[in-house]
Each structure stands twice: as C-alpha cells, then as structure tokens.
Design a protein around this motif. Structure first.
Motif, PDB file in Angstrom:
ATOM      1  N   LEU A 160       0.834  -1.199   0.000  1.00 24.39           N
ATOM      2  CA  LEU A 160       0.000   0.000   0.000  1.00 24.39           C
ATOM      3  C   LEU A 160       0.872   1.255   0.000  1.00 24.39           C
ATOM      4  CD1 LEU A 160      -2.595  -1.168   2.693  1.00 24.39           C
ATOM      5  CD2 LEU A 160      -2.830  -1.259   0.198  1.00 24.39           C
ATOM      6  N   HIS A 161       0.411   2.261  -0.726  1.00 25.96           N
ATOM      7  CA  HIS A 161       1.129   3.540  -0.749  1.00 25.96           C
ATOM      8  C   HIS A 161       0.543   4.450   0.327  1.00 25.96           C
ATOM      9  CE1 HIS A 161       2.062   2.857  -5.311  1.00 25.96           C
ATOM     10  NE2 HIS A 161       2.609   1.959  -4.503  1.00 25.96           N
ATOM     11  N   CYS A 162       1.418   5.233   0.996  1.00 27.05           N
ATOM     12  CA  CYS A 162       0.959   6.119   2.066  1.00 27.05           C
ATOM     13  C   CYS A 162       1.448   7.541   1.814  1.00 27.05           C
ATOM     14  CB  CYS A 162       1.496   5.639   3.419  1.00 27.05           C
ATOM     15  SG  CYS A 162       0.955   3.974   3.826  1.00 27.05           S
ATOM     16  N   ALA A 163       0.704   8.511   2.384  1.00 27.65           N
ATOM     17  CA  ALA A 163       1.017   9.930   2.178  1.00 27.65           C
ATOM     18  C   ALA A 163       2.250  10.365   2.983  1.00 27.65           C
ATOM     19  CB  ALA A 163      -0.186  10.781   2.607  1.00 27.65           C
ATOM     20  N   TRP A 201       7.853  10.558   5.643  1.00 30.99           N
ATOM     21  CA  TRP A 201       8.943  10.060   6.504  1.00 30.99           C
ATOM     22  C   TRP A 201       9.147   8.554   6.331  1.00 30.99           C
ATOM     23  CZ3 TRP A 201       7.535   6.405  10.083  1.00 30.99           C
ATOM     24  CH2 TRP A 201       6.204   6.387  10.540  1.00 30.99           C
ATOM     25  N   LEU A 202       8.136   7.881   5.853  1.00 32.95           N
ATOM     26  CA  LEU A 202       8.277   6.427   5.645  1.00 32.95           C
ATOM     27  C   LEU A 202       9.367   6.131   4.623  1.00 32.95           C
ATOM     28  CD1 LEU A 202       4.567   5.193   5.448  1.00 32.95           C
ATOM     29  CD2 LEU A 202       6.268   4.506   7.160  1.00 32.95           C
ATOM     30  N   GLY A 203       9.450   6.999   3.591  1.00 30.55           N
ATOM     31  CA  GLY A 203      10.388   6.769   2.486  1.00 30.55           C
ATOM     32  C   GLY A 203      11.828   6.619   2.971  1.00 30.55           C
ATOM     33  N   THR A 246       8.206   0.298   2.650  1.00 23.35           N
ATOM     34  CA  THR A 246       8.688   0.359   1.261  1.00 23.35           C
ATOM     35  C   THR A 246       8.972   1.814   0.897  1.00 23.35           C
ATOM     36  OG1 THR A 246       6.505   0.775   0.346  1.00 23.35           O
ATOM     37  CG2 THR A 246       7.089  -1.536   0.705  1.00 23.35           C
ATOM     38  N   ASP A 247       9.494   2.055  -0.293  1.00 20.71           N
ATOM     39  CA  ASP A 247       9.801   3.446  -0.665  1.00 20.71           C
ATOM     40  C   ASP A 247       8.528   4.265  -0.880  1.00 20.71           C
ATOM     41  OD1 ASP A 247      10.593   2.784  -4.185  1.00 20.71           O
ATOM     42  OD2 ASP A 247       8.976   2.143  -2.826  1.00 20.71           O
ATOM     43  N   ARG A 248       7.339   3.587  -0.951  1.00 16.08           N
ATOM     44  CA  ARG A 248       6.108   4.351  -1.175  1.00 16.08           C
ATOM     45  C   ARG A 248       5.078   4.142  -0.069  1.00 16.08           C
ATOM     46  NH1 ARG A 248       4.145   4.808  -7.117  1.00 16.08           N
ATOM     47  NH2 ARG A 248       3.174   6.598  -6.064  1.00 16.08           N
ATOM     48  N   GLY A 249       5.443   3.313   0.923  1.00 14.74           N
ATOM     49  CA  GLY A 249       4.461   3.060   1.975  1.00 14.74           C
ATOM     50  C   GLY A 249       4.795   1.831   2.781  1.00 14.74           C
TER      51      GLY A 249
END
Ligand code: FAD
Length: 410
Positions: free
Chosen positions: A189-192, A195-197, A228-231
């Motif tokens: 899943l991608h998240c907004a 900071w996760l990136g 992940t790099d997107r979430g």
C-alpha cells in the motif's frame, strides 16, 4: 498452471476414459508456481476446511465442494507419490522440505507424465466457440483444437511475465460470463507520510495493523510489516490489502493504524513511557522493540530528537506512547496489479456451479483457479484453491463428457 495441472489429474482420476490435453501458452510448465512463496512455494496450509473458507472471506463457502473433492491432505499424498515430502511451518504454512518451488514444479510434471496427460506448449488460446458436438479452440498459432468439454484456467493478471495476462476473462465474457472489477490483491500500500520513504527496507515484526474508513473498521492483521519506498508492505499488510483495495477503488479515504507494540495495553505503554522521563531514555526504550532506523525516525516525528536528558512533560510522553500504539498512515494507493500476488476479482461466482465448477451459462464449460472471483490472505490458501477447483473441474468435465456421449448429446 496449477489449476490446469490439477484439472488434468482430476479428469484422469475420474477414470471415465477419454483423453485430456493441456493447452499452455508458455514453453515450460509452472512458471508462476516456480516463483511462489519467495521461491519456496507455500503450496497449502495445515488448517481446517472451516479456516480455509474463512480465509476467503464472504465468498469462501463457494469452495466447500472443491475442498471436499481435493484438500490439503490429498495434496500431501499427491506430492509424496512423486517423492516430494512437505513440511508445516509457523501459521500452518506448508512448504516442500527442500524449500524449492522448482521441486514442486518437477514433481507435478512427473505426475502428469505418469498419468499420461498431454501438454501442448506454446499454445496460446485466442478463441473458444461452442458448436454441435463440442468446442472449437482457436490457437494463436497452429490448427484449431476440437474437444467435447473445456476447462478454462488461465489465471489472473498479476506477474504477466508468467503468462497470466488475463486472457481468460475475455474468452469467458465472449461466452456470456461476467467479470467483477479486477484489482491488485495481496499488494503493498502507498501512504502519504513522506517520513516512511527514509525507512524503505525496514522490517517490523509482530505489528498489529488496522484499516479504517472513518469510524468503520475494514479489517485488521498481525505480523511482519515491511516499509517500502512508497508506503508499507509485508505479510500483515498484504493480507489487509484485500479489505483496503476495494475501498480505495471506490474512492474512500482509508487510514491505517499500526500498533508497534500490540502485546502491551495502552495504559501500560503510557506508564512505561512516562517512566522514561526524557528523550534519551525514550530512545533506549523504543530500541527494545524497534529497529534503530525506525526508532531514530520516530524520535524526529515526535519532535524529541536530540533533546537528550532534558525532562519531557508527562503529556508529551503519554502522546508518544499513544503513537507507539497507533501510528497513523493515510493510504493513497497501491502497487500495480502486475506486481500484486493475486488478482482481486474475476469471473462472478453466481455464474459458476460450486459443485462442479461448471458454467451455468454454457454446458460443457468449466472454470477453475484464480480466474474465479475468489481471493484469500497469504498462507497457501490461494494455491490450494487452485488445486481444489482444478481437480473438481477436471473430475466433473470427465463425467460430463461420459454422460453426454451416453445420451447422444455429443
Ligand atoms: C510472486 C507470487 C508468489 C505467490 N506465492 C504464493 C504462495 O506461496 N502460496 C499461495 O497459495 N499462492 C501464491 N501465489 C498465488 C498463486 O501463485 C496463484 O493463486 C496460482 O498460481 C493461481 O493458479 P492458476 O492455475 O489459477 O493460475 P496460474 O498459475 O497463473 O496459471 C495460469 C496458466 O495459464 C496460462 N495461460 C494464460 N493465458 C493463456 C492462454 N490464452 N492460452 C494458454 N495458456 C494460457 C499461463 O501461461 C499460466 O501457465 C503467488 C503468486 C505470485 C505472483
């Protein structure tokens, strides 16, 4: 190719005579099977039929007859016949003792030869047409194939490089079937949250994740989460994605709550965090259960990075504790269907007879495997469903051919 291989064995096991041939577009057997379970092939699960049905959500009951005809114990016996032993690991997940998916493919190929099943490779089916006396199958190259019954088991649309490009949906819609929306299933899943990136590749163990739309709980899951790099991804998120993806497709706002310490209640967490008193102690505390990169990132998210031994207000410490128990993430999308583990959606089940996998639209047509609108969490359930629906379709196709020949319909 799992459902097709199993269908051929079901046909043979029915012992009505007649011959069965597999039309496979690839030049080799089992390309997708060979990459399953991260190359170890989680072929089934040791859990009960009831737990299997639950793993497929509201549609699970559709699978009872298929599981009655061929279930995990039959799978173990089948591979043992080919000299391949299986083992059970955490969560009831069953793998080959060799930990090699290729050994599962080889064992299957061996069984087909033993059972006298023909396979035509590089045989991409482009059309199927019903006519008097049976079916005419148009191939991309080569002469059309005629047969009395047909089993369509062309899989879904994920990992199209393995051959599953979704051809089956069009072939069956041409015969009057309908397809539910096709979405990525078991997907990251991608998240907004940007900071996760920074933490891409970080793995978190034993996390509880919940998905919400407003005050409505879509689902919850527990286990490993991979940033992940997107979430977020990893087994816990992949399973939860089955509830999240349809909501996102409907344009709903999905929030994820990640409890990094589900084994502790919130009051206890607040108590322990308050006992830390300062940033340095908070860091030492969270390093007990979080990887260093995540711990350091959260220190900056909490705004206490570099505050050393300066005492922190109790309110701040309590808020930090609450955030350990509920990291909030906003879902913005998913990885594409091509890189999902399964296709969410498929041929609508109301048009298929669960007792035979026979089409309710056209006689002599059977449908099996991932092509059907059935999807389960990770853990070996999806492969078992392909084995079981395939076997049942094969057995009932054999019965159909024998009966139709006897009463002169074919
Ligand atoms: C990376 C990955 C890992 C996975 N790991 C697991 C796991 O560990 N455990 C688990 O339970 N599930 C796992 N799955 C899911 C599982 O692999 C599928 O659910 C299963 O393979 C579905 O079986 P199937 O026979 O319906 O379709 P597929 O295995 O996709 O087979 C469909 C076959 O049809 C052929 N085909 C397609 N179109 C045509 C055409 N027009 N003409 C002729 N042939 C055609 C394809 O080449 C292919 O061989 C994984 C999936 C992926 C992508």
């Amino acid at each position: 190719m799992v459902a097709a291989l199993s269908a051929a064995r079901g046909f043979k096991a029915a012992a009505y005579g007649g011959s069965v041939v597999i039309l496979e577009r690839n030049r080799v057997v089992g390309r997708k099977l060979a990459i399953t379970g991260k190359g170890r092939a989680n072929v089934t699960n040791a859990r009960s039929k009831e737990e299997f049905v639950r793993a497929f959500g509201p549609s699970g009951r559709f699978l009872y007859p298929a599981f009655e005809s061929f279930f995990s114990d039959d799978l173990v016996t089948m591979f043992a016949e080919a000299g391949l032993q299986l083992k059970t690991e955490r969560g009831g997940r069953v793998f080959p003792i060799t930990d090699k998916a290729q050994d599962v493919v080889q064992a299957f190929a061996q069984l087909l030869v033993r059972d006298g099943v023909d396979t035509l490779y590089s045989a991409r089916v482009r059309s199927i047409d019903a006519g008097p006396g049976g079916w005419t199958i148009g191939l991309e190259s080569g002469k059309p194939v005629r047969c009395r019954a047909i089993i369509v088991a062309t899989g879904g649309m994920s990992y199209p490089g393995t051959g599953s490009t979704g051809d089956g949906y069009g072939l069956l819609e041409h015969m009057g079937h309908h397809t539910s929306p096709l979405l990525p299933g078991l997907v990251s899943l991608h998240c907004a949250e940007k900071w996760l990136g920074e933490l891409a590749g970080t793995s978190l163990e034993g996390v509880a994740v919940e998905a919400w739309v407003g005050r409505k709980l879509l689902g919850r899951s527990h286990g490993e989460v991979m940033i992940t790099d997107r979430g977020v991804g990893g087994p816990a998120v992949l399973s939860l994605s089955l509830a999240v993806v349809p909501a996102l497709a409907e344009g709903q706002d999905v929030a994820l709550h990640m409890d990094l310490r589900p084994e502790l209640g919130v009051d206890r967490e607040i108590h322990d965090m308050e006992a830390c008193g300062n940033a340095e102690a908070v860091l030492a505390y969270v390093l007990k259960f979080l990887p260093k990169r995540m711990a350091l990132q959260l220190m900056s998210v909490w705004g206490i990075e570099g505050k050393g031994r300066t005492p922190l207000p109790r309110k701040t410490l309590a808020a930090i504790a609450k955030s350990v128990k509920g990291v909030e993430l906003r879902c913005t999308g998913t990885d594409p269907l091509a890189s999902a583990i399964i296709t969410h959606g498929g041929i609508v089940l109301q048009e298929v007879d669960p007792r035979s996998m026979g089409s309710k639209v056209v006689p002599g047509l059977f449908i099996a495997g991932e092509l059907l609108d059935l999807q389960a969490v990770t853990g070996g359930y999806n492969l078992q469903a392909a084995f079981s629906t395939g076997f049942l379709a094969g057995r009932c196709a054999a019965e159909y051919v024998a009966k139709s020949a006897n009463d002169g319909r074919l």
